[in-house]
Design a protein around this motif. Sequence first.
Motif, PDB file in Angstrom:
ATOM      1  N   HIS A 126       0.745  -1.297   0.017  1.00 49.67           N
ATOM      2  CA  HIS A 126       0.144  -0.099  -0.082  1.00 49.67           C
ATOM      3  C   HIS A 126       0.930   1.229   0.000  1.00 49.67           C
ATOM      4  O   HIS A 126       0.426   2.213  -0.771  1.00 49.67           O
ATOM      5  N   VAL A 127       1.902   1.510   0.933  1.00 52.33           N
ATOM      6  CA  VAL A 127       2.888   2.403   0.985  1.00 52.33           C
ATOM      7  C   VAL A 127       3.353   2.702  -0.567  1.00 52.33           C
ATOM      8  O   VAL A 127       3.775   3.546  -1.018  1.00 52.33           O
ATOM      9  N   ALA A 128       4.072   1.448  -1.077  1.00 53.71           N
ATOM     10  CA  ALA A 128       4.621   1.528  -2.315  1.00 53.71           C
ATOM     11  C   ALA A 128       3.595   2.167  -3.514  1.00 53.71           C
ATOM     12  O   ALA A 128       3.744   3.019  -4.182  1.00 53.71           O
ATOM     13  N   LEU A 129       2.402   1.492  -3.560  1.00 56.23           N
ATOM     14  CA  LEU A 129       1.605   1.859  -4.620  1.00 56.23           C
ATOM     15  C   LEU A 129       1.023   3.202  -4.440  1.00 56.23           C
ATOM     16  O   LEU A 129       0.663   4.033  -5.464  1.00 56.23           O
ATOM     17  N   VAL A 254      12.726   5.427 -10.782  1.00 55.16           N
ATOM     18  CA  VAL A 254      12.622   4.383 -10.151  1.00 55.16           C
ATOM     19  C   VAL A 254      12.617   4.516  -8.638  1.00 55.16           C
ATOM     20  O   VAL A 254      13.414   5.430  -8.195  1.00 55.16           O
ATOM     21  N   LEU A 255      11.882   3.881  -8.217  1.00 54.34           N
ATOM     22  CA  LEU A 255      11.397   4.374  -6.633  1.00 54.34           C
ATOM     23  C   LEU A 255      11.800   3.279  -5.593  1.00 54.34           C
ATOM     24  O   LEU A 255      11.077   2.120  -5.780  1.00 54.34           O
ATOM     25  N   GLY A 256      12.587   3.302  -4.799  1.00 51.63           N
ATOM     26  CA  GLY A 256      12.843   2.344  -3.756  1.00 51.63           C
ATOM     27  C   GLY A 256      11.720   2.676  -2.596  1.00 51.63           C
ATOM     28  O   GLY A 256      11.147   3.609  -2.414  1.00 51.63           O
ATOM     29  N   LEU A 257      11.623   1.199  -2.109  1.00 51.06           N
ATOM     30  CA  LEU A 257      10.566   1.277  -1.096  1.00 51.06           C
ATOM     31  C   LEU A 257      10.884   0.345   0.328  1.00 51.06           C
ATOM     32  O   LEU A 257      11.346  -0.843  -0.292  1.00 51.06           O
ATOM     33  N   TYR A 258      11.352   0.836   1.342  1.00 52.91           N
ATOM     34  CA  TYR A 258      11.627   0.009   2.496  1.00 52.91           C
ATOM     35  C   TYR A 258      10.786   0.343   3.390  1.00 52.91           C
ATOM     36  O   TYR A 258      10.993   1.590   4.232  1.00 52.91           O
ATOM     37  N   TRP A 259       9.790  -0.507   3.764  1.00 56.78           N
ATOM     38  CA  TRP A 259       8.464   0.090   4.477  1.00 56.78           C
ATOM     39  C   TRP A 259       8.859   0.260   5.837  1.00 56.78           C
ATOM     40  O   TRP A 259       8.691   1.297   6.509  1.00 56.78           O
ATOM     41  N   SER A 273      -1.401   4.463   6.661  1.00 56.45           N
ATOM     42  CA  SER A 273      -1.499   3.201   5.597  1.00 56.45           C
ATOM     43  C   SER A 273      -2.611   2.163   6.381  1.00 56.45           C
ATOM     44  O   SER A 273      -3.139   1.815   5.795  1.00 56.45           O
ATOM     45  N   LEU A 274      -1.692   2.135   7.741  1.00 58.15           N
ATOM     46  CA  LEU A 274      -2.502   0.704   8.349  1.00 58.15           C
ATOM     47  C   LEU A 274      -3.845   0.876   8.474  1.00 58.15           C
ATOM     48  O   LEU A 274      -4.675  -0.038   8.532  1.00 58.15           O
ATOM     49  N   LEU A 278      -6.953  -1.598   7.456  1.00 59.07           N
ATOM     50  CA  LEU A 278      -7.736  -2.187   8.411  1.00 59.07           C
ATOM     51  C   LEU A 278      -9.335  -1.741   7.824  1.00 59.07           C
ATOM     52  O   LEU A 278     -10.156  -2.902   8.185  1.00 59.07           O
ATOM     53  N   ASP A 279      -9.426  -0.635   7.307  1.00 62.09           N
ATOM     54  CA  ASP A 279     -10.650  -0.144   6.935  1.00 62.09           C
ATOM     55  C   ASP A 279     -11.190  -1.295   5.782  1.00 62.09           C
ATOM     56  O   ASP A 279     -12.374  -1.464   5.691  1.00 62.09           O
ATOM     57  N   TRP A 280     -10.334  -1.652   5.025  1.00 57.00           N
ATOM     58  CA  TRP A 280     -10.452  -2.249   3.768  1.00 57.00           C
ATOM     59  C   TRP A 280     -10.644  -3.689   4.116  1.00 57.00           C
ATOM     60  O   TRP A 280     -11.462  -4.462   3.438  1.00 57.00           O
ATOM     61  N   PHE A 281     -10.006  -4.174   5.397  1.00 57.42           N
ATOM     62  CA  PHE A 281     -10.442  -5.562   5.591  1.00 57.42           C
ATOM     63  C   PHE A 281     -11.690  -5.494   6.193  1.00 57.42           C
ATOM     64  O   PHE A 281     -12.439  -6.641   5.916  1.00 57.42           O
ATOM     65  N   ASP A 282     -12.186  -4.622   7.111  1.00 58.75           N
ATOM     66  CA  ASP A 282     -13.407  -4.705   7.599  1.00 58.75           C
ATOM     67  C   ASP A 282     -14.549  -4.658   6.540  1.00 58.75           C
ATOM     68  O   ASP A 282     -15.437  -5.326   6.600  1.00 58.75           O
ATOM     69  N   ALA A 283     -14.134  -4.177   5.465  1.00 60.66           N
ATOM     70  CA  ALA A 283     -15.146  -3.646   4.463  1.00 60.66           C
ATOM     71  C   ALA A 283     -15.076  -4.970   3.438  1.00 60.66           C
ATOM     72  O   ALA A 283     -15.860  -5.031   2.395  1.00 60.66           O
ATOM     73  N   GLY A 284     -14.322  -5.966   3.499  1.00 64.18           N
ATOM     74  CA  GLY A 284     -14.188  -7.306   2.830  1.00 64.18           C
ATOM     75  C   GLY A 284     -13.381  -6.934   1.707  1.00 64.18           C
ATOM     76  O   GLY A 284     -13.399  -7.979   0.596  1.00 64.18           O
TER      77      GLY A 284
END
Length: 321
Positions: A126-129, A254-259, A273-274, A278-284
């Motif tokens: 999610h942070v990457a995209l 070119v974008l680096g990502l170290y979460w 992001s989290l 979690l909202d997306w998880f609750d919404a299925g």
Amino acid sequence: MRAFQLTSHDTPPALADLAVPDPGAGQLRLDIAACGLNFADLLMMSGQYQDTPALPFTMGMEVAGTVNAVGDGVTGFAPGDRVAVFGGQGGLAEQGVFDAARAVKLPPAMDFVQAAAFQIAYGTSHVALDHRARLKPGETLLVLGAAGGVGLTAVEIGKVMGARVVACARGADKLAVARAAGADHLIDAASQDIRAEMKALGGADVVYDPVGGEQFDAAFRSCKPEGRILTIGFASGSVPQIKANHLLVKNLSVLGLYWGGYLAFRPEVLTGSLATLLDWFDAGKITPHVSDVLPLERAADGMALLRSRKSTGKVVIRIRD
């Protein structure tokens, strides 16, 4: 308590009996229920990860469990709370002490195995995209390693964000997992030419790459003008070398990502992001995919599954119910 501990980079980790730790100021102690395994665990075993702790240490980067004690100054948590924590280490044990600032309470519908598989994989994608690549609805997203721990979450999140998702993985079984996660198009990295397949699809706006090596090179050449390439990791063992003059021809980024790095300088990126995830998880909208759940005694087998790339999604070690 039992703990899966690494004492040397020249010998494999093993179960050891350790004293139960006491929480310090600002810390929680957990009865650990489950611990998610990550490719970074393999790098830690050989001392190659950028945040490898000093030896000896208990392995396991992300955990879920129940609070059994709190240290001085802790507010917002109490014994009995169900939480997930990205601790960076200490997760493959029956109990563990972690900073309360790294803990999040679990929604009622999320079980401990799901929670242990959630933070790093979904957070990374999610942070990457969203934060790094600014993926837009209607754009084409190419996901390499699309059946792996982070790759599969990138497929799911890309679809939630409205992208056309192309999943690249090795073999029909892994591609079927990516298709079930929402992929619109599939590329078999074992038998198909990534560049040719992407050319037929019009090219990629964003590439999500936890693989590196030859697949990075093919994806690099598959980008549209102003394409963005996310370097997430190098599961192939080969770190690509990028010629800067090739970037300017198509105006590529070119974008680096170290979460985990955001904890040190912009932790609000991770907490925001989290909360969204979690909202997306609750919404299925998203559902963690766990291919293997093993007991603590088989933690070494879990690491072997990651090393052999036989797993899909996440491997989780269940320590207690």
